[in-house]
Design a protein around this motif. Structure first.
Motif, PDB file in Angstrom:
ATOM      1  N   ASP A  13       0.365  -1.304  -0.153  1.00 22.52           N
ATOM      2  CA  ASP A  13       0.032   0.060  -0.401  1.00 22.52           C
ATOM      3  C   ASP A  13       1.067   1.212   0.141  1.00 22.52           C
ATOM      4  O   ASP A  13       0.487   2.588  -0.251  1.00 22.52           O
ATOM      5  CB  ASP A  13      -0.712   0.019   1.204  1.00 22.52           C
ATOM      6  N   GLU A  14       1.648   0.814   0.506  1.00 19.10           N
ATOM      7  CA  GLU A  14       3.089   2.571   0.562  1.00 19.10           C
ATOM      8  C   GLU A  14       4.836   2.220   0.453  1.00 19.10           C
ATOM      9  O   GLU A  14       5.362   0.779   0.872  1.00 19.10           O
ATOM     10  CB  GLU A  14       2.440   2.959   1.826  1.00 19.10           C
ATOM     11  N   THR A  15       4.972   2.482   0.207  1.00 24.58           N
ATOM     12  CA  THR A  15       6.680   2.265   0.028  1.00 24.58           C
ATOM     13  C   THR A  15       7.528   3.425   0.517  1.00 24.58           C
ATOM     14  O   THR A  15       7.049   5.076  -0.227  1.00 24.58           O
ATOM     15  CB  THR A  15       7.291   1.456  -1.608  1.00 24.58           C
ATOM     16  N   ARG A  16       8.311   3.826   1.396  1.00 22.10           N
ATOM     17  CA  ARG A  16       9.197   4.051   1.942  1.00 22.10           C
ATOM     18  C   ARG A  16      10.966   3.880   2.193  1.00 22.10           C
ATOM     19  O   ARG A  16      11.346   2.781   2.656  1.00 22.10           O
ATOM     20  CB  ARG A  16       8.397   4.857   3.329  1.00 22.10           C
ATOM     21  N   ARG A  24      14.212   0.501   1.726  1.00 24.31           N
ATOM     22  CA  ARG A  24      13.351   0.419   1.869  1.00 24.31           C
ATOM     23  C   ARG A  24      12.483  -0.272   2.862  1.00 24.31           C
ATOM     24  O   ARG A  24      12.770  -1.286   3.292  1.00 24.31           O
ATOM     25  CB  ARG A  24      12.429   0.465   0.970  1.00 24.31           C
ATOM     26  N   ASP A  26       7.707  -0.853   3.265  1.00 21.32           N
ATOM     27  CA  ASP A  26       7.071  -1.920   2.702  1.00 21.32           C
ATOM     28  C   ASP A  26       5.629  -1.691   3.662  1.00 21.32           C
ATOM     29  O   ASP A  26       6.250  -2.506   4.243  1.00 21.32           O
ATOM     30  CB  ASP A  26       7.301  -2.619   1.173  1.00 21.32           C
ATOM     31  N   HIS A  29      -1.420  -1.630   5.117  1.00 20.03           N
ATOM     32  CA  HIS A  29      -2.401  -1.968   6.076  1.00 20.03           C
ATOM     33  C   HIS A  29      -3.341  -2.672   5.899  1.00 20.03           C
ATOM     34  O   HIS A  29      -4.080  -2.631   4.770  1.00 20.03           O
ATOM     35  CB  HIS A  29      -3.018   0.101   5.369  1.00 20.03           C
ATOM     36  N   LYS A 119       8.973   7.971   8.138  1.00 17.95           N
ATOM     37  CA  LYS A 119       7.667   8.024   7.553  1.00 17.95           C
ATOM     38  C   LYS A 119       8.379  10.262   8.084  1.00 17.95           C
ATOM     39  O   LYS A 119       8.381  10.596   9.415  1.00 17.95           O
ATOM     40  CB  LYS A 119       6.338   8.574   8.601  1.00 17.95           C
TER      41      LYS A 119
END
Length: 121
Positions: A13-16, A24, A26, A29, A119
């Protein structure tokens, strides 16, 4: 809620991404909260590659997870330290630094601490 949920981190749903391309996070949610798969590349260190994103002196996330591969050195703010490796279950309180040990990426799964991890502040 569905009776059966199957997800894959390849469709996170999201990669930072971490600073300097050193890995990274991953995130999936889920109904039970975020679940993260982190890839820490050789040379990764929290105080160099996540601290600029978090804006804190040490990692303020609590972690409950599993080391899939590689090794990490974890040093708590009070000086307590340990090295973890593939196959280890970990619980880490807030207030620590960590870094990859060796030339292999360290991959971890975490189901408590990655919701706000890496984040931007």
């Amino acid at each position: 809620m569905a009776g059966l949920v199957i997800r894959n981190f390849d469709a996170a749903d999201e990669t930072r991404p971490f600073e300097e391309g050193k890995g990274r996070l991953d995130l999936l949610h889920t109904a039970g909260g975020p679940v993260g798969l982190a890839v820490f590349e050789p040379g990764w260190r929290w105080s160099e590659h996540v601290k600029p994103l978090a804006g804190t002196d040490s990692c303020r996330s609590a972690h409950t997870g599993y080391v899939v591969s590689g090794r990490l050195k974890i040093v708590m703010d009070d000086g307590e330290s340990a090295e973890v490796a593939a196959g280890d279950f970990i619980e880490v309180s807030p207030g620590h630094d960590a870094w990859v040990v060796g030339d292999e990426a360290c991959v971890t799964l975490d189901w408590t601490g990655y919701g706000d991890y890496a984040k931007p502040a």
